[in-house]
Design a protein around this motif. Structure first.
Motif, PDB file in Angstrom:
ATOM      1  N   TYR A  64       9.815   8.121  -7.810  1.00  0.00           N
ATOM      2  CA  TYR A  64      11.139   7.500  -7.964  1.00  0.00           C
ATOM      3  C   TYR A  64      11.132   6.067  -7.452  1.00  0.00           C
ATOM      4  O   TYR A  64      11.801   5.190  -8.010  1.00  0.00           O
ATOM      5  CB  TYR A  64      12.194   8.309  -7.218  1.00  0.00           C
ATOM      6  N   PHE A  65      10.400   5.813  -6.369  1.00  0.00           N
ATOM      7  CA  PHE A  65      10.257   4.444  -5.859  1.00  0.00           C
ATOM      8  C   PHE A  65       9.696   3.535  -6.947  1.00  0.00           C
ATOM      9  O   PHE A  65      10.207   2.431  -7.183  1.00  0.00           O
ATOM     10  CB  PHE A  65       9.324   4.436  -4.646  1.00  0.00           C
ATOM     11  N   MET A  66       8.622   3.991  -7.601  1.00  0.00           N
ATOM     12  CA  MET A  66       7.988   3.176  -8.637  1.00  0.00           C
ATOM     13  C   MET A  66       8.929   2.946  -9.806  1.00  0.00           C
ATOM     14  O   MET A  66       9.007   1.834 -10.345  1.00  0.00           O
ATOM     15  CB  MET A  66       6.717   3.864  -9.133  1.00  0.00           C
ATOM     16  N   PHE A  67       9.635   4.001 -10.214  1.00  0.00           N
ATOM     17  CA  PHE A  67      10.540   3.885 -11.349  1.00  0.00           C
ATOM     18  C   PHE A  67      11.624   2.846 -11.082  1.00  0.00           C
ATOM     19  O   PHE A  67      11.875   1.963 -11.915  1.00  0.00           O
ATOM     20  CB  PHE A  67      11.175   5.259 -11.630  1.00  0.00           C
ATOM     21  N   MET A  68      12.258   2.938  -9.924  1.00  0.00           N
ATOM     22  CA  MET A  68      13.328   1.996  -9.597  1.00  0.00           C
ATOM     23  C   MET A  68      12.794   0.579  -9.451  1.00  0.00           C
ATOM     24  O   MET A  68      13.422  -0.388  -9.895  1.00  0.00           O
ATOM     25  CB  MET A  68      14.043   2.447  -8.320  1.00  0.00           C
ATOM     26  N   ALA A  69      11.625   0.432  -8.832  1.00  0.00           N
ATOM     27  CA  ALA A  69      11.042  -0.893  -8.634  1.00  0.00           C
ATOM     28  C   ALA A  69      10.659  -1.529  -9.970  1.00  0.00           C
ATOM     29  O   ALA A  69      10.870  -2.732 -10.181  1.00  0.00           O
ATOM     30  CB  ALA A  69       9.831  -0.801  -7.718  1.00  0.00           C
ATOM     31  N   THR A 292       6.910   7.794   1.608  1.00  0.00           N
ATOM     32  CA  THR A 292       6.959   7.756   0.144  1.00  0.00           C
ATOM     33  C   THR A 292       6.858   6.322  -0.360  1.00  0.00           C
ATOM     34  O   THR A 292       6.246   6.076  -1.414  1.00  0.00           O
ATOM     35  CB  THR A 292       8.253   8.406  -0.382  1.00  0.00           C
ATOM     36  N   CYS A 293       7.431   5.385   0.383  1.00  0.00           N
ATOM     37  CA  CYS A 293       7.335   3.980  -0.008  1.00  0.00           C
ATOM     38  C   CYS A 293       5.898   3.474   0.107  1.00  0.00           C
ATOM     39  O   CYS A 293       5.396   2.787  -0.790  1.00  0.00           O
ATOM     40  CB  CYS A 293       8.265   3.131   0.858  1.00  0.00           C
ATOM     41  N   VAL A 294       5.234   3.820   1.199  1.00  0.00           N
ATOM     42  CA  VAL A 294       3.839   3.402   1.398  1.00  0.00           C
ATOM     43  C   VAL A 294       2.953   3.990   0.301  1.00  0.00           C
ATOM     44  O   VAL A 294       2.062   3.305  -0.231  1.00  0.00           O
ATOM     45  CB  VAL A 294       3.343   3.839   2.790  1.00  0.00           C
ATOM     46  N   SER A 295       3.195   5.251  -0.051  1.00  0.00           N
ATOM     47  CA  SER A 295       2.413   5.872  -1.129  1.00  0.00           C
ATOM     48  C   SER A 295       2.586   5.123  -2.437  1.00  0.00           C
ATOM     49  O   SER A 295       1.623   4.892  -3.174  1.00  0.00           O
ATOM     50  CB  SER A 295       2.841   7.331  -1.306  1.00  0.00           C
ATOM     51  N   ALA A 296       3.836   4.740  -2.737  1.00  0.00           N
ATOM     52  CA  ALA A 296       4.104   3.995  -3.967  1.00  0.00           C
ATOM     53  C   ALA A 296       3.450   2.617  -3.929  1.00  0.00           C
ATOM     54  O   ALA A 296       2.958   2.126  -4.952  1.00  0.00           O
ATOM     55  CB  ALA A 296       5.613   3.858  -4.174  1.00  0.00           C
ATOM     56  N   ILE A 297       3.448   1.988  -2.765  1.00  0.00           N
ATOM     57  CA  ILE A 297       2.831   0.669  -2.623  1.00  0.00           C
ATOM     58  C   ILE A 297       1.317   0.741  -2.808  1.00  0.00           C
ATOM     59  O   ILE A 297       0.708  -0.105  -3.467  1.00  0.00           O
ATOM     60  CB  ILE A 297       3.180   0.056  -1.253  1.00  0.00           C
ATOM     61  N   LEU A 298       0.703   1.779  -2.245  1.00  0.00           N
ATOM     62  CA  LEU A 298      -0.751   1.918  -2.329  1.00  0.00           C
ATOM     63  C   LEU A 298      -1.209   2.264  -3.750  1.00  0.00           C
ATOM     64  O   LEU A 298      -2.276   1.837  -4.185  1.00  0.00           O
ATOM     65  CB  LEU A 298      -1.234   2.990  -1.350  1.00  0.00           C
ATOM     66  N   ILE A 299      -0.398   3.059  -4.473  1.00  0.00           N
ATOM     67  CA  ILE A 299      -0.777   3.470  -5.830  1.00  0.00           C
ATOM     68  C   ILE A 299       0.398   3.193  -6.775  1.00  0.00           C
ATOM     69  O   ILE A 299       1.118   4.107  -7.158  1.00  0.00           O
ATOM     70  CB  ILE A 299      -1.148   4.967  -5.888  1.00  0.00           C
TER      71      ILE A 299
END
Length: 381
Positions: A64-69, A292-299
């Motif tokens: 969801y982080f990636m989708f919104m970003a 969850t944010c760090v995971s999205a940032i890393l991948i």
């Protein structure tokens, strides 16, 4: 899901309990099996399911982080060229002004505040808002992709086997509600009607996925993005679609986050005195959102993370564990050989998909990716 419901219903009647969740269903099923070793280690079944639920739900939140970003980046960086005329996008390999990770960090404080909400009734209001905005944006997406679909003669009839492995993980990802099935049934006024509602809901969701996936691919071909909203024209109407969809995903984050929070936080609070309980509660919530944010940032690869989460944990929760639970639960009661064979085949299929899908997703993640291939606003203008 239906297999899991049947096992839970059978165990609640046998043990005279009002409700059992997924982890308890696994534990009680192992306690009643004929193997002494499994009975002795039945608690590990509950721990395993809880661990997989945490991984799965936090994986959803990371997606969801990636989708919104992705949507926020495209809206902001194209604002100066957005017009009232909706024309199909042209493929351009442009370098983003700001990295996608900056937009993830921008969203982070708002999601932390959202995660602090513990009232389920308030969360249900957010869920209603999410459903309304999602349905509205989906209607506009369908309205666009059904217009001027080119004749699909140039599209390949079949993808290669590597793509099928990623497809498996992405498809299983759609079973993201498997951890919420039993709690939802418990909250119903008429739980006996839940099976009908489940069949109806799953039929509608499957139809929606098939229609959107098929029409979207026919419309955009190989240029279809992992996040289809990135394919929409650069005009104010469809920019509003991205806003509505992102708002829906934003509120849905809280619902998905509720599951791992309810597993982890009670344990964390039990380790401290009552005076520290609130601080620990809020700290754990903030830490999980940051994770969850760090995971999205890393991948920051939406398509591959979808497949990876689906292959690693969702396949176990949706395909591997439920059939095995059915065998363990009903085998002492003259279970038919056909049902046993069916359950074994489903579990084997889930296991193969888990291993091969995980391997292919990890392999793709190790490969270099250009801006023209990533799910970012660098692809379109």
């Amino acid at each position: 899901m239906v297999i899991l419901l049947n096992c839970a219903h059978h165990l609640t009647q046998r043990l005279q309990k009002t409700f059992v969740n997924y982890g308890e269903t696994t534990m009680y099923s192992l306690e009643s099996c004929s193997s002494p070793w499994l009975r002795t280690h039945s608690a590990w079944g509950r721990y395993t399911v809880s661990f997989l639920l945490i991984i799965t739900q936090l994986g959803f939140c990371s997606v969801y982080f990636m989708f919104m970003a992705d949507n926020l980046q495209q809206i902001v960086e194209e604002a100066h060229v957005t017009s009232n005329t909706c024309q199909p996008r042209k493929i351009l390999a442009l370098t983003p002004i700001l990295d996608i990770r900056f937009y993830m960090l921008t969203i982070l404080p708002f999601l932390i505040m959202l995660a602090f909400i513990q009232n389920l009734k308030l969360l249900s209001i957010f869920s209603t808002l999410a459903n309304i905005t999602t349905l509205g944006s989906m209607a506009l997406i369908f309205e666009y992709i059904v217009q001027g679909i080119p004749y699909p003669s140039n599209l390949p009839l079949m993808a290669n086997w590597k793509t099928f492995l990623l497809f498996f993980g992405t498809t299983i990802f759609t079973f993201e509600g498997v951890g919420m099935v039993l709690p939802l049934k418990n909250q119903m006024k008429n739980p006996q009607k839940f099976s009908f509602i489940l069949y109806l809901g799953m039929s509608l969701v499957i139809s929606l996925y098939i229609c959107l996936g098929t029409l979207g691919y026919m419309k955009f071909g190989s240029d279809t993005q992992a996040n289809i909203t990135l394919n929409l024209p650069n005009c104010w109407l469809y920019q509003s679609v991205k806003v509505m969809y992102s708002v829906g995903i934003f509120f849905t984050y809280a619902l998905q986050f509720h599951v791992p929070a309810e597993i982890i936080i009670p344990f964390a609070i039990s380790q401290v005195s009552e005076s520290w309980a609130l601080l620990v509660d809020l700290s754990v919530r903030a830490a999980l959102v940051c994770l969850t944010c760090v995971s999205a940032i890393l991948i920051p690869r939406l398509d591959l993370v979808l497949s990876l989460v689906g292959s690693v944990s969702s396949s176990a929760l949706a395909l591997i564990i439920p059939p095995l639970l059915e065998i363990i639960t009903f085998y002492p009661e003259n279970m038919s050989c056909v049902t046993i064979a069916k359950d074994i085949m489903i579990s084997i299929l889930g296991l193969l998909g888990c291993i091969l899908g995980t391997y292919q997703a990890l392999y793709e993640l190790t490969q270099p990716v250009s801006h023209s291939m990533a799910n970012s606003t660098g692809v379109y203008a």
